[in-house]
Motif scaffolding. Structure first.
Motif, mmCIF file in Angstrom:
data_model
loop_
_atom_site.group_PDB
_atom_site.id
_atom_site.type_symbol
_atom_site.label_atom_id
_atom_site.label_comp_id
_atom_site.label_asym_id
_atom_site.label_seq_id
_atom_site.Cartn_x
_atom_site.Cartn_y
_atom_site.Cartn_z
ATOM 1 N N GLY A 1 -11.298 21.773 -0.885
ATOM 2 C CA GLY A 1 -12.380 20.811 -1.026
ATOM 3 C C GLY A 1 -11.934 19.369 -0.981
ATOM 4 O O GLY A 1 -12.761 18.463 -1.049
ATOM 5 N N PHE A 2 -10.622 19.128 -0.868
ATOM 6 C CA PHE A 2 -10.100 17.775 -0.797
ATOM 7 C C PHE A 2 -9.396 17.552 0.537
ATOM 8 O O PHE A 2 -8.644 18.407 1.010
ATOM 9 C CB PHE A 2 -9.081 17.510 -1.922
ATOM 10 C CG PHE A 2 -9.700 17.257 -3.258
ATOM 11 C CD1 PHE A 2 -9.837 15.969 -3.751
ATOM 12 C CD2 PHE A 2 -10.152 18.308 -4.031
ATOM 13 C CE1 PHE A 2 -10.413 15.730 -4.979
ATOM 14 C CE2 PHE A 2 -10.735 18.091 -5.272
ATOM 15 C CZ PHE A 2 -10.861 16.797 -5.743
ATOM 16 N N LYS A 3 -9.640 16.393 1.130
ATOM 17 C CA LYS A 3 -8.821 15.985 2.252
ATOM 18 C C LYS A 3 -7.425 15.666 1.721
ATOM 19 O O LYS A 3 -7.247 15.394 0.540
ATOM 20 C CB LYS A 3 -9.436 14.767 2.947
ATOM 21 C CG LYS A 3 -10.797 15.049 3.578
ATOM 22 C CD LYS A 3 -11.326 13.823 4.325
ATOM 23 C CE LYS A 3 -12.653 14.142 4.974
ATOM 24 N NZ LYS A 3 -13.203 12.986 5.743
ATOM 25 N N ARG A 4 -6.443 15.686 2.597
ATOM 26 C CA ARG A 4 -5.064 15.454 2.176
ATOM 27 C C ARG A 4 -4.453 14.330 3.008
ATOM 28 O O ARG A 4 -4.631 14.275 4.220
ATOM 29 C CB ARG A 4 -4.235 16.724 2.352
ATOM 30 C CG ARG A 4 -4.700 17.896 1.510
ATOM 31 C CD ARG A 4 -4.028 19.197 1.958
ATOM 32 N NE ARG A 4 -2.614 19.180 1.760
ATOM 33 C CZ ARG A 4 -1.979 19.690 0.706
ATOM 34 N NH1 ARG A 4 -2.698 20.237 -0.256
ATOM 35 N NH2 ARG A 4 -0.671 19.657 0.590
ATOM 36 N N LEU A 5 -3.744 13.455 2.316
ATOM 37 C CA LEU A 5 -3.016 12.384 2.982
ATOM 38 C C LEU A 5 -1.579 12.413 2.494
ATOM 39 O O LEU A 5 -1.322 12.217 1.302
ATOM 40 C CB LEU A 5 -3.652 11.025 2.697
ATOM 41 C CG LEU A 5 -2.962 9.805 3.339
ATOM 42 C CD1 LEU A 5 -2.982 9.910 4.855
ATOM 43 C CD2 LEU A 5 -3.647 8.518 2.889
ATOM 44 N N GLU A 6 -0.663 12.725 3.396
ATOM 45 C CA GLU A 6 0.755 12.834 3.051
ATOM 46 C C GLU A 6 1.449 11.508 3.357
ATOM 47 O O GLU A 6 1.352 10.968 4.457
ATOM 48 C CB GLU A 6 1.403 13.939 3.894
ATOM 49 C CG GLU A 6 0.805 15.323 3.670
ATOM 50 C CD GLU A 6 1.457 16.068 2.526
ATOM 51 O OE1 GLU A 6 2.403 15.523 1.917
ATOM 52 O OE2 GLU A 6 1.010 17.193 2.234
ATOM 53 N N LEU A 7 2.160 10.981 2.353
ATOM 54 C CA LEU A 7 2.933 9.764 2.529
ATOM 55 C C LEU A 7 4.413 10.096 2.473
ATOM 56 O O LEU A 7 4.850 10.925 1.666
ATOM 57 C CB LEU A 7 2.607 8.742 1.423
ATOM 58 C CG LEU A 7 1.140 8.311 1.316
ATOM 59 C CD1 LEU A 7 0.992 7.317 0.173
ATOM 60 C CD2 LEU A 7 0.662 7.691 2.615
ATOM 61 N N ALA A 8 5.192 9.470 3.345
ATOM 62 C CA ALA A 8 6.639 9.700 3.367
ATOM 63 C C ALA A 8 7.338 8.441 2.887
ATOM 64 O O ALA A 8 6.908 7.312 3.164
ATOM 65 C CB ALA A 8 7.087 10.047 4.788
ATOM 66 N N ARG A 9 8.427 8.614 2.163
ATOM 67 C CA ARG A 9 9.183 7.465 1.674
ATOM 68 C C ARG A 9 10.067 6.937 2.786
ATOM 69 O O ARG A 9 10.680 7.710 3.499
ATOM 70 C CB ARG A 9 10.029 7.872 0.466
ATOM 71 C CG ARG A 9 10.771 6.693 -0.167
ATOM 72 C CD ARG A 9 11.232 7.025 -1.559
ATOM 73 N NE ARG A 9 12.034 8.252 -1.608
ATOM 74 C CZ ARG A 9 12.392 8.858 -2.724
ATOM 75 N NH1 ARG A 9 11.986 8.372 -3.886
ATOM 76 N NH2 ARG A 9 13.111 9.950 -2.719
#
Length: 205
Positions: free
Chosen positions: A197-205
């Motif tokens: 039910g949630f969109k996902r946003l992946e952040l990379a260091r």
């Protein structure tokens, strides 16, 4: 369950933000409408907190664009009185009790049912204790109860489950689910997977 008075949407187009003059996040693109949530994932230092601060209007985008829409009106800044931002540090005043903290917050926001908010986060049992004597998890629950009293359409939550036990995580997920069901939107940075039910946003260091 009543709906929010405004329909607010948020979109980012190749947006990025800096911290201390250095690039932190680049190329963020998404759109969220009423009733939608997004979870931010990424290691410490990847820019989750900076990104939330940018959405809250505390820092300016370094590149790209952010567009808000309130009902049918577009805008470039966060809508007045529309955003609740929960940062890393608890905002409770240690000299006040849990209940006094929430009554202060309710008064600042034009009212609100303090008893209902305390019960929603399972904090009624320590309502008369000074916040300075509460555990980190208990202070976090009181802090989260402020979101219910603020009654704002957009929640930006930075590690809301920090120091929270398993029962507390379930409570927070229900609070967010209820918020979305009312037509709100939520962006949540947490290492705990909030599930479907949630969109996902992946952040990379």
């Amino acid at each position: 369950m009543s709906s929010y008075r405004r329909a607010i949407s948020l979109a980012a187009d190749n947006a990025g933000c800096d911290r201390a003059g250095a690039a932190v996040v680049r190329g963020v693109t998404f759109s969220l409408g009423p009733g939608e949530g997004m979870q931010l994932f990424g290691p410490n230092g990847s820019g989750k907190s900076s990104l939330l601060s940018m959405f809250a209007g505390l820092i300016r985008p370094a590149e790209g664009g952010i567009q808000w829409r309130v009902d049918d009106a577009p805008g470039d800044t966060a809508p007045e009185g529309g955003v609740f931002f929960l940062g890393h540090d608890a905002s409770v005043k240690p000299a006040l009790t849990a209940e006094e903290n929430l009554r202060f917050w309710a008064q600042a926001n034009g009212g609100g049912d303090v008893d209902k908010a305390l019960n929603a986060v399972d904090a009624a049992s320590f309502r008369h204790l000074r916040a300075g004597r509460l555990s980190a998890g208990q202070r976090r629950r009181v802090d989260l109860a402020r979101a219910l009293l603020a009654d704002r359409e957009v929640w930006l939550l930075d590690e809301p489950t920090a120091a929270i036990d398993r029962d507390g995580v379930r409570i927070i997920r229900k609070l967010i689910d209820d918020h979305l069901a009312r037509g709100g939107i939520a962006i949540v940075a947490t290492h705990d997977d909030l599930g479907e039910g949630f969109k996902r946003l992946e952040l990379a260091r």
